[in-house]
Design a protein around this motif. Structure first.
Motif, PDB file in Angstrom:
ATOM      1  N   ARG A 191       7.183   8.167   0.710  1.00  0.00           N
ATOM      2  CA  ARG A 191       6.650   9.297   1.456  1.00  0.00           C
ATOM      3  C   ARG A 191       5.431   8.922   2.037  1.00  0.00           C
ATOM      4  O   ARG A 191       4.413   8.565   1.368  1.00  0.00           O
ATOM      5  CB  ARG A 191       6.611  10.734   0.816  1.00  0.00           C
ATOM      6  N   PRO A 192       5.153   8.736   3.480  1.00  0.00           N
ATOM      7  CA  PRO A 192       4.056   8.482   3.995  1.00  0.00           C
ATOM      8  C   PRO A 192       2.978   9.459   3.679  1.00  0.00           C
ATOM      9  O   PRO A 192       3.075  10.974   3.551  1.00  0.00           O
ATOM     10  CB  PRO A 192       4.219   8.493   5.520  1.00  0.00           C
ATOM     11  N   GLY A 193       1.492   9.168   3.598  1.00  0.00           N
ATOM     12  CA  GLY A 193       0.664  10.147   3.408  1.00  0.00           C
ATOM     13  C   GLY A 193      -0.196  10.289   4.735  1.00  0.00           C
ATOM     14  O   GLY A 193      -0.276   9.651   5.561  1.00  0.00           O
ATOM     15  N   ASP A 194      -0.980  11.418   4.451  1.00  0.00           N
ATOM     16  CA  ASP A 194      -1.876  11.746   5.600  1.00  0.00           C
ATOM     17  C   ASP A 194      -3.521  10.930   5.365  1.00  0.00           C
ATOM     18  O   ASP A 194      -4.128  11.300   4.609  1.00  0.00           O
ATOM     19  CB  ASP A 194      -2.320  13.216   5.642  1.00  0.00           C
ATOM     20  N   GLY A 195      -3.473   9.792   6.166  1.00  0.00           N
ATOM     21  CA  GLY A 195      -4.640   9.115   5.915  1.00  0.00           C
ATOM     22  C   GLY A 195      -4.556   7.978   4.949  1.00  0.00           C
ATOM     23  O   GLY A 195      -5.675   7.295   4.803  1.00  0.00           O
ATOM     24  N   ASP A 196      -3.683   8.043   4.029  1.00  0.00           N
ATOM     25  CA  ASP A 196      -3.608   7.083   3.145  1.00  0.00           C
ATOM     26  C   ASP A 196      -2.350   6.113   3.080  1.00  0.00           C
ATOM     27  O   ASP A 196      -1.673   6.110   4.075  1.00  0.00           O
ATOM     28  CB  ASP A 196      -3.768   7.570   1.808  1.00  0.00           C
ATOM     29  N   ALA A 197      -2.049   5.482   1.893  1.00  0.00           N
ATOM     30  CA  ALA A 197      -0.902   4.464   2.068  1.00  0.00           C
ATOM     31  C   ALA A 197       0.336   5.303   1.612  1.00  0.00           C
ATOM     32  O   ALA A 197       1.483   4.984   1.470  1.00  0.00           O
ATOM     33  CB  ALA A 197      -1.113   3.554   1.124  1.00  0.00           C
ATOM     34  N   GLY A 198       0.213   6.561   1.597  1.00  0.00           N
ATOM     35  CA  GLY A 198       1.421   7.412   1.041  1.00  0.00           C
ATOM     36  C   GLY A 198       1.778   7.211  -0.643  1.00  0.00           C
ATOM     37  O   GLY A 198       1.124   6.624  -1.406  1.00  0.00           O
ATOM     38  N   LYS A 199       3.192   7.858  -0.935  1.00  0.00           N
ATOM     39  CA  LYS A 199       3.437   7.730  -2.228  1.00  0.00           C
ATOM     40  C   LYS A 199       4.806   7.031  -2.542  1.00  0.00           C
ATOM     41  O   LYS A 199       5.698   7.323  -1.847  1.00  0.00           O
ATOM     42  CB  LYS A 199       3.550   9.131  -2.841  1.00  0.00           C
ATOM     43  N   MET A 200       5.071   6.206  -3.554  1.00  0.00           N
ATOM     44  CA  MET A 200       6.263   5.522  -3.905  1.00  0.00           C
ATOM     45  C   MET A 200       6.779   6.232  -5.286  1.00  0.00           C
ATOM     46  O   MET A 200       5.812   6.179  -6.124  1.00  0.00           O
ATOM     47  CB  MET A 200       6.144   4.171  -4.005  1.00  0.00           C
ATOM     48  N   ALA A 201       7.967   6.606  -5.273  1.00  0.00           N
ATOM     49  CA  ALA A 201       8.603   7.064  -6.666  1.00  0.00           C
ATOM     50  C   ALA A 201       9.643   6.062  -6.974  1.00  0.00           C
ATOM     51  O   ALA A 201      10.614   5.845  -5.997  1.00  0.00           O
ATOM     52  CB  ALA A 201       9.144   8.318  -6.421  1.00  0.00           C
ATOM     53  N   LEU A 202       9.827   5.796  -8.164  1.00  0.00           N
ATOM     54  CA  LEU A 202      10.813   4.799  -8.688  1.00  0.00           C
ATOM     55  C   LEU A 202      11.488   5.505  -9.678  1.00  0.00           C
ATOM     56  O   LEU A 202      11.116   6.220 -10.718  1.00  0.00           O
ATOM     57  CB  LEU A 202       9.987   3.694  -9.387  1.00  0.00           C
ATOM     58  N   HIS A 203      12.910   5.613  -9.866  1.00  0.00           N
ATOM     59  CA  HIS A 203      13.673   6.237 -10.719  1.00  0.00           C
ATOM     60  C   HIS A 203      13.353   5.515 -12.016  1.00  0.00           C
ATOM     61  O   HIS A 203      13.442   4.290 -12.112  1.00  0.00           O
ATOM     62  CB  HIS A 203      15.295   6.075 -10.400  1.00  0.00           C
ATOM     63  N   TRP A 204      13.425   6.148 -13.211  1.00  0.00           N
ATOM     64  CA  TRP A 204      13.079   5.579 -14.632  1.00  0.00           C
ATOM     65  C   TRP A 204      14.121   4.801 -14.913  1.00  0.00           C
ATOM     66  O   TRP A 204      13.869   3.572 -15.748  1.00  0.00           O
ATOM     67  CB  TRP A 204      12.787   6.847 -15.612  1.00  0.00           C
ATOM     68  N   ALA A 205      15.380   5.059 -14.485  1.00  0.00           N
ATOM     69  CA  ALA A 205      16.504   4.319 -14.816  1.00  0.00           C
ATOM     70  C   ALA A 205      16.470   2.630 -14.325  1.00  0.00           C
ATOM     71  O   ALA A 205      17.232   1.783 -14.900  1.00  0.00           O
ATOM     72  CB  ALA A 205      17.785   4.905 -14.327  1.00  0.00           C
ATOM     73  N   VAL A 206      15.583   2.490 -13.324  1.00  0.00           N
ATOM     74  CA  VAL A 206      15.798   0.984 -12.549  1.00  0.00           C
ATOM     75  C   VAL A 206      15.143   0.194 -13.792  1.00  0.00           C
ATOM     76  O   VAL A 206      15.425  -0.928 -13.470  1.00  0.00           O
ATOM     77  CB  VAL A 206      14.927   0.952 -11.312  1.00  0.00           C
ATOM     78  N   PHE A 207      14.346   0.506 -14.764  1.00  0.00           N
ATOM     79  CA  PHE A 207      13.751  -0.282 -15.516  1.00  0.00           C
ATOM     80  C   PHE A 207      14.455  -0.948 -16.459  1.00  0.00           C
ATOM     81  O   PHE A 207      14.275  -1.568 -17.460  1.00  0.00           O
ATOM     82  CB  PHE A 207      12.312   0.324 -15.986  1.00  0.00           C
ATOM     83  N   GLN A 208      15.822  -0.480 -16.490  1.00  0.00           N
ATOM     84  CA  GLN A 208      16.911  -1.167 -17.191  1.00  0.00           C
ATOM     85  C   GLN A 208      17.241  -2.487 -16.690  1.00  0.00           C
ATOM     86  O   GLN A 208      17.907  -3.282 -17.416  1.00  0.00           O
ATOM     87  CB  GLN A 208      18.061  -0.172 -17.670  1.00  0.00           C
ATOM     88  N   LEU A 209      17.189  -2.396 -15.358  1.00  0.00           N
ATOM     89  CA  LEU A 209      17.415  -3.494 -14.742  1.00  0.00           C
ATOM     90  C   LEU A 209      16.757  -4.859 -14.919  1.00  0.00           C
ATOM     91  O   LEU A 209      15.691  -4.805 -15.269  1.00  0.00           O
ATOM     92  CB  LEU A 209      17.397  -3.407 -12.961  1.00  0.00           C
ATOM     93  N   PRO A 210      17.434  -6.212 -14.294  1.00  0.00           N
ATOM     94  CA  PRO A 210      16.429  -7.199 -14.719  1.00  0.00           C
ATOM     95  C   PRO A 210      15.268  -7.273 -13.818  1.00  0.00           C
ATOM     96  O   PRO A 210      15.168  -6.655 -12.799  1.00  0.00           O
ATOM     97  CB  PRO A 210      17.475  -8.437 -14.067  1.00  0.00           C
ATOM     98  N   SER A 211      14.021  -7.971 -14.007  1.00  0.00           N
ATOM     99  CA  SER A 211      12.940  -7.596 -13.180  1.00  0.00           C
ATOM    100  C   SER A 211      13.081  -8.044 -11.823  1.00  0.00           C
ATOM    101  O   SER A 211      12.279  -7.746 -10.866  1.00  0.00           O
ATOM    102  CB  SER A 211      12.061  -8.643 -13.751  1.00  0.00           C
TER     103      SER A 211
END
Length: 268
Positions: A191-211
């Motif tokens: 999600r883009p932010g106002d005047g900054d780099a925005g926010k990234m959200a990652l699903h907790w389940a992806v950390f089961q995947l290979p790096s």
């Protein structure tokens, strides 16, 4: 988030010239599509989510008539994606939180060990190749679920922060704020932010995947800092950062169907 606006049926001349709004639901030829509006977007786009729902992505000021025409022209693509999804239905496992069950972290399998760890320590700990779960937490499946997901969130956030700067530098984008949580039917969001780099959200389940696949998800979202949507410019940018991004996407689609998403086994 506010509730979606009521659906607007296709083909109503009174509504054809109305502009779509974010969160609105449109119905075109019997298909419901949730609308997301972005001022950064120039073209229309479609996404088929993991649960089969449809997302219609439009620029600010897009009229209903334009959106309906785009969806109808995209009908063969939608049908093909839905058919592919039907052929590869998810097979997400359930967990009962007993010693010996396996949990994956960054592609490696760890056996669960209930109790017997450091008394008074964290409810979930990764020690000596075992994932230790507090015996009291294990006795309550709902609590055990919460504690293990909390562990994935904490561990995943720590790992992803170490990976963010190198990928942002490679893609020549600013580092967004990052958090790990349940993001529903996506592996990540930006999600883009106002005047900054925005926010990234990652699903907790992806950390089961290979790096290398978690890296793909991170880079996938970072690319949206420069290019909204998934048009040709987007894939050109991502391919410069990850030349084998298409192969990684296929691997993610396959492995993602079999990740544990928090379902727990019924008692008894």
């Amino acid at each position: 988030m506010p509730a979606p606006a009521p659906p607007i049926p296709g083909g109503d001349h009174d509504t054809d010239r109305l502009e779509l709004v974010d969160g609105q639901v449109v119905v075109v030829d019997g298909r419901k599509l949730l609308v997301t509006v972005s001022a950064r977007r120039k073209r229309l786009g479609l996404t088929v989510e993991r649960d089969g729902s449809l997302i219609l992505r439009v620029p600010t000021g897009c009229e209903v008539a334009r959106a309906e025409e785009f969806v109808r022209q995209s009908s063969p693509w939608i049908a093909a994606k839905l058919q592919l999804r039907a052929q590869h239905r998810p097979a997400h496992p359930v967990r009962g939180f007993r010693s010996g069950e396996s949990f994956r972290y960054l592609g490696r399998e760890y056996r669960l060990q209930v109790g017997g760890g450091d008394e008074g320590g964290a409810p979930v700990r990764l020690v000596a190749g075992r994932l230790w779960l507090d015996e009291t937490a294990a006795a309550d499946p709902r609590r055990a679920r919460r504690e293990i997901i909390a562990w994935y969130r904490k561990s995943g956030l720590r790992w992803s922060k170490s990976r963010l700067q190198p990928w942002a530098a490679r893609m020549e984008v600013p580092e967004p704020a990052v958090l790990v949580r349940d993001v529903g039917n996506r592996w990540g969001t930006y999600r883009p932010g106002d005047g900054d780099a925005g926010k990234m959200a990652l699903h907790w389940a992806v950390f089961q995947l290979p790096s290398h696949l978690v890296d793909y998800v991170i880079a996938h979202e970072l690319a949206h800092i420069k290019v909204p949507g998934h048009g040709p410019d987007y894939w050109t940018l991502l391919k410069r950062a990850i030349p084998d991004c298409e192969a990684r996407k296929v691997e993610l689609d396959d492995l993602g169907r079999r990740l544990w998403l928090g379902e727990i086994a019924e008692r008894g």
